[in-house]
Design an enzyme around this catalytic site. Structure first.
Site, PDB file in Angstrom:
ATOM      1  N   ASP A 104     -37.868  14.274 -49.888  1.00 40.21           N
ATOM      2  CA  ASP A 104     -38.313  13.031 -49.256  1.00 40.21           C
ATOM      3  C   ASP A 104     -37.940  13.061 -47.778  1.00 40.21           C
ATOM      4  O   ASP A 104     -37.014  13.761 -47.371  1.00 40.21           O
ATOM      5  CB  ASP A 104     -37.613  11.821 -49.896  1.00 40.21           C
ATOM      6  CG  ASP A 104     -38.176  11.477 -51.267  1.00 40.21           C
ATOM      7  OD1 ASP A 104     -39.226  12.020 -51.656  1.00 40.21           O
ATOM      8  OD2 ASP A 104     -37.549  10.648 -51.959  1.00 40.21           O
ATOM      9  N   GLN A 134     -44.403  11.579 -42.135  1.00 39.13           N
ATOM     10  CA  GLN A 134     -44.722  10.154 -41.970  1.00 39.13           C
ATOM     11  C   GLN A 134     -45.732   9.936 -40.835  1.00 39.13           C
ATOM     12  O   GLN A 134     -45.456  10.292 -39.675  1.00 39.13           O
ATOM     13  CB  GLN A 134     -43.426   9.400 -41.664  1.00 39.13           C
ATOM     14  CG  GLN A 134     -42.403   9.522 -42.778  1.00 39.13           C
ATOM     15  CD  GLN A 134     -40.967   9.515 -42.277  1.00 39.13           C
ATOM     16  OE1 GLN A 134     -40.667  10.056 -41.220  1.00 39.13           O
ATOM     17  NE2 GLN A 134     -40.079   8.901 -43.032  1.00 39.13           N
ATOM     18  N   ARG A 155     -46.546  16.183 -48.413  1.00 37.99           N
ATOM     19  CA  ARG A 155     -46.965  14.825 -48.790  1.00 37.99           C
ATOM     20  C   ARG A 155     -47.062  13.969 -47.517  1.00 37.99           C
ATOM     21  O   ARG A 155     -46.090  13.850 -46.782  1.00 37.99           O
ATOM     22  CB  ARG A 155     -45.917  14.207 -49.719  1.00 37.99           C
ATOM     23  CG  ARG A 155     -46.169  12.723 -50.040  1.00 37.99           C
ATOM     24  CD  ARG A 155     -44.875  12.008 -50.477  1.00 37.99           C
ATOM     25  NE  ARG A 155     -44.254  12.622 -51.634  1.00 37.99           N
ATOM     26  CZ  ARG A 155     -42.933  12.580 -51.864  1.00 37.99           C
ATOM     27  NH1 ARG A 155     -42.108  11.970 -51.029  1.00 37.99           N
ATOM     28  NH2 ARG A 155     -42.424  13.158 -52.922  1.00 37.99           N
ATOM     29  N   ALA A 160     -41.818   4.611 -44.178  1.00 38.15           N
ATOM     30  CA  ALA A 160     -41.154   3.421 -44.715  1.00 38.15           C
ATOM     31  C   ALA A 160     -40.002   2.925 -43.840  1.00 38.15           C
ATOM     32  O   ALA A 160     -39.370   1.937 -44.181  1.00 38.15           O
ATOM     33  CB  ALA A 160     -40.628   3.739 -46.116  1.00 38.15           C
ATOM     34  N   ARG A 256     -36.584  -3.859 -52.460  1.00 34.19           N
ATOM     35  CA  ARG A 256     -37.484  -3.354 -51.400  1.00 34.19           C
ATOM     36  C   ARG A 256     -38.943  -3.445 -51.812  1.00 34.19           C
ATOM     37  O   ARG A 256     -39.806  -3.858 -51.056  1.00 34.19           O
ATOM     38  CB  ARG A 256     -37.130  -1.894 -51.128  1.00 34.19           C
ATOM     39  CG  ARG A 256     -36.753  -1.687 -49.711  1.00 34.19           C
ATOM     40  CD  ARG A 256     -36.437  -0.305 -49.234  1.00 34.19           C
ATOM     41  NE  ARG A 256     -36.592   0.853 -50.029  1.00 34.19           N
ATOM     42  CZ  ARG A 256     -35.578   1.603 -50.464  1.00 34.19           C
ATOM     43  NH1 ARG A 256     -34.351   1.245 -50.221  1.00 34.19           N
ATOM     44  NH2 ARG A 256     -35.808   2.702 -51.142  1.00 34.19           N
TER      45      ARG A 256
HETATM   46  P1  FAD Z   1     -50.091   0.050 -47.372  1.00 31.47           P
HETATM   47  O1  FAD Z   1     -50.475   0.301 -45.947  1.00 31.47           O
HETATM   48  O2  FAD Z   1     -48.754  -0.584 -47.653  1.00 31.47           O
HETATM   49  O3  FAD Z   1     -51.209  -0.790 -48.081  1.00 31.47           O
HETATM   50  C1  FAD Z   1     -52.571  -0.425 -47.907  1.00 31.47           C
HETATM   51  C2  FAD Z   1     -53.381  -0.944 -49.062  1.00 31.47           C
HETATM   52  O4  FAD Z   1     -52.970  -0.288 -50.279  1.00 31.47           O
HETATM   53  C3  FAD Z   1     -53.237  -2.412 -49.335  1.00 31.47           C
HETATM   54  O5  FAD Z   1     -54.053  -3.168 -48.475  1.00 31.47           O
HETATM   55  C4  FAD Z   1     -53.671  -2.476 -50.795  1.00 31.47           C
HETATM   56  O6  FAD Z   1     -55.067  -2.376 -50.878  1.00 31.47           O
HETATM   57  C5  FAD Z   1     -53.082  -1.205 -51.364  1.00 31.47           C
HETATM   58  N1  FAD Z   1     -51.739  -1.479 -51.911  1.00 31.47           N
HETATM   59  C6  FAD Z   1     -50.566  -1.125 -51.369  1.00 31.47           C
HETATM   60  N2  FAD Z   1     -49.555  -1.544 -52.134  1.00 31.47           N
HETATM   61  C7  FAD Z   1     -50.085  -2.217 -53.168  1.00 31.47           C
HETATM   62  C8  FAD Z   1     -49.562  -2.929 -54.292  1.00 31.47           C
HETATM   63  N3  FAD Z   1     -48.249  -3.052 -54.490  1.00 31.47           N
HETATM   64  N4  FAD Z   1     -50.412  -3.484 -55.175  1.00 31.47           N
HETATM   65  C9  FAD Z   1     -51.735  -3.394 -54.988  1.00 31.47           C
HETATM   66  N5  FAD Z   1     -52.301  -2.741 -53.940  1.00 31.47           N
HETATM   67  C10 FAD Z   1     -51.487  -2.168 -53.033  1.00 31.47           C
HETATM   68  N6  FAD Z   1     -41.924   6.831 -47.163  1.00 31.47           N
HETATM   69  C11 FAD Z   1     -41.068   7.543 -46.408  1.00 31.47           C
HETATM   70  O7  FAD Z   1     -40.766   7.154 -45.271  1.00 31.47           O
HETATM   71  N7  FAD Z   1     -40.506   8.718 -46.890  1.00 31.47           N
HETATM   72  C12 FAD Z   1     -40.837   9.214 -48.113  1.00 31.47           C
HETATM   73  O8  FAD Z   1     -40.320  10.272 -48.514  1.00 31.47           O
HETATM   74  C13 FAD Z   1     -41.774   8.496 -48.909  1.00 31.47           C
HETATM   75  N8  FAD Z   1     -42.181   8.957 -50.118  1.00 31.47           N
HETATM   76  C14 FAD Z   1     -43.173   8.306 -50.797  1.00 31.47           C
HETATM   77  C15 FAD Z   1     -43.675   8.867 -51.969  1.00 31.47           C
HETATM   78  C16 FAD Z   1     -44.760   8.266 -52.606  1.00 31.47           C
HETATM   79  C17 FAD Z   1     -45.308   8.897 -53.855  1.00 31.47           C
HETATM   80  C18 FAD Z   1     -45.343   7.066 -52.074  1.00 31.47           C
HETATM   81  C19 FAD Z   1     -46.517   6.413 -52.726  1.00 31.47           C
HETATM   82  C20 FAD Z   1     -44.818   6.508 -50.954  1.00 31.47           C
HETATM   83  C21 FAD Z   1     -43.738   7.091 -50.291  1.00 31.47           C
HETATM   84  N9  FAD Z   1     -43.202   6.550 -49.124  1.00 31.47           N
HETATM   85  C22 FAD Z   1     -42.298   7.268 -48.383  1.00 31.47           C
HETATM   86  C23 FAD Z   1     -43.560   5.148 -48.720  1.00 31.47           C
HETATM   87  C24 FAD Z   1     -44.686   5.112 -47.690  1.00 31.47           C
HETATM   88  O9  FAD Z   1     -44.222   5.559 -46.443  1.00 31.47           O
HETATM   89  C25 FAD Z   1     -45.231   3.678 -47.515  1.00 31.47           C
HETATM   90  O10 FAD Z   1     -44.205   2.842 -47.041  1.00 31.47           O
HETATM   91  C26 FAD Z   1     -45.798   3.042 -48.760  1.00 31.47           C
HETATM   92  O11 FAD Z   1     -46.463   3.967 -49.568  1.00 31.47           O
HETATM   93  C27 FAD Z   1     -46.805   1.918 -48.389  1.00 31.47           C
HETATM   94  O12 FAD Z   1     -47.935   2.443 -47.720  1.00 31.47           O
HETATM   95  P2  FAD Z   1     -49.353   2.664 -48.452  1.00 31.47           P
HETATM   96  O13 FAD Z   1     -50.010   3.852 -47.808  1.00 31.47           O
HETATM   97  O14 FAD Z   1     -49.118   2.833 -49.897  1.00 31.47           O
HETATM   98  O15 FAD Z   1     -50.221   1.412 -48.229  1.00 31.47           O
END
Ligand code: FAD
Length: 275
Positions: A104, A134, A155, A160, A256
């Site tokens: 991660d 990121q 990935r 985040a 979170r």
């Molecule tokens: P967002 O920009 O949050 O949302 C975009 C759209 O996605 C929304 O408008 C909606 O349509 C849909 N959506 C999002 N969430 C939901 C929900 N709860 N219910 C319904 N629809 C939803 N971050 C790091 O900094 N380091 C890491 O190592 C890391 N690892 C990750 C591993 C995985 C498998 C995933 C999925 C995320 C990880 N993240 C990590 C978190 C990432 O950086 C984002 O903060 C997080 O995924 C939110 O961004 P998003 O692209 O999902 O969509």
């Protein structure tokens, strides 16, 4: 014990509970990425104990023939103690695991050491490790040029962590634009596949189009408890992985998730009022 409402986002407190969740997912065509909850240890013993737990978990995955891999946080396995502690524990986990190991990505102060560790293990294992990058960091598009030449998977997530404005895009629209640019580059230039770490339907659809255009293999990764029906639907045509946290330190992770998304908050509220 984890209350039922948190159980949607965390698979349980023990590896047995997490692996039981994995089996149910595998039956529905979704693979698993297991993460033992824990981060920011400043004590070597705590970091070593979590590294031990990952080594044991990898053995259980192999014994149970589960379709699962690991994802570890650098600050969980020693980066808060010293770079040497992180490197030693990561080497121990990667050396012991038969399965794929993801690293991660945490805040920007850890980016270089994390990418260096990934590069070393990617070369040594011929690609049995992956790293997260990121899209909110301005440096990431440049980092991808370096990563394109390495074995292993990358990935792409939006990011985040709250980062300083000098080094990170702050507006969501700009982060999304960066995500699209980075994803397009990865589908053009990566040989070992692309991991789309996002719940965003727009990004998942873009990945499908880029795959059709370039033929690059890819997988979609989403968190446990978020858009799960979409995960099962997507798994009919694509490789889908669910990122599954487990362990006793579940509360801050659950909190979170609830703060992050209004839909999660509404879901929590419905569970509390019993509807
Ligand atoms: P967002 O920009 O949050 O949302 C975009 C759209 O996605 C929304 O408008 C909606 O349509 C849909 N959506 C999002 N969430 C939901 C929900 N709860 N219910 C319904 N629809 C939803 N971050 C790091 O900094 N380091 C890491 O190592 C890391 N690892 C990750 C591993 C995985 C498998 C995933 C999925 C995320 C990880 N993240 C990590 C978190 C990432 O950086 C984002 O903060 C997080 O995924 C939110 O961004 P998003 O692209 O999902 O969509």
């Amino acid at each position: 014990m984890i209350p039922p409402i948190a159980n949607n986002f965390v698979a349980g407190e023990t590896p047995e509970a997490a692996l039981a969740h994995v089996n149910g997912l595998n039956d529905r065509g979704v693979a698993a990425i297991l993460n033992l909850l824990g981060e920011h240890y400043e004590d070597r013993a705590a970091a070593d104990a979590d590294a031990d737990a990952y080594v044991e978990l990898a053995q259980s995955i192999a014994d149970g023939e589960s379709d699962a891999c690991l994802s570890v946080k650098p600050s969980q396995i020693g980066l808060g103690v010293s770079e040497a502690a992180f490197r030693e524990n990561l080497a121990r986990i990667v050396g012991a695991a038969d399965c794929f190991v993801w690293i991660d990505m945490e805040d920007h102060e850890t980016t270089d050491v994390t990418l260096d560790a990934f590069e070393r293990h990617a070369r040594e294992t011929d690609g049995r490790v992956g790293v997260c990058v990121q899209a909110n960091l301005k440096r990431t598009r440049g980092d991808l040029e370096r990563l394109a030449d390495l074995p292993g998977k990358v990935r792409l997530v939006k990011g985040a962590y709250d980062e300083p404005a000098e080094i990170a895009y702050e507006k969501k629209a700009r982060v999304d634009e960066s995500y699209r640019e980075c994803l397009s580059f990865m589908f053009r230039e990566f040989d070992d596949g692309v991991a789309v770490g996002s719940h965003d339907p727009e990004m998942v659809e873009l990945a499908e189009r880029l795959h059709d255009e370039h033929g690059t293999s890819y997988e979609v990764q989403m968190l446990m408890g978020v858009r799960e029906e979409a995960q099962f639907d997507l798994a009919r045509d694509a490789d889908v992985y669910q990122y599954i946290p487990y362990g006793s330190k579940w509360f801050s992770y659950f909190y979170r998730r609830i703060r992050e998304q209004k839909s999660n908050a509404l879901f929590a509220l419905r569970a509390i009022v019993g509807r």
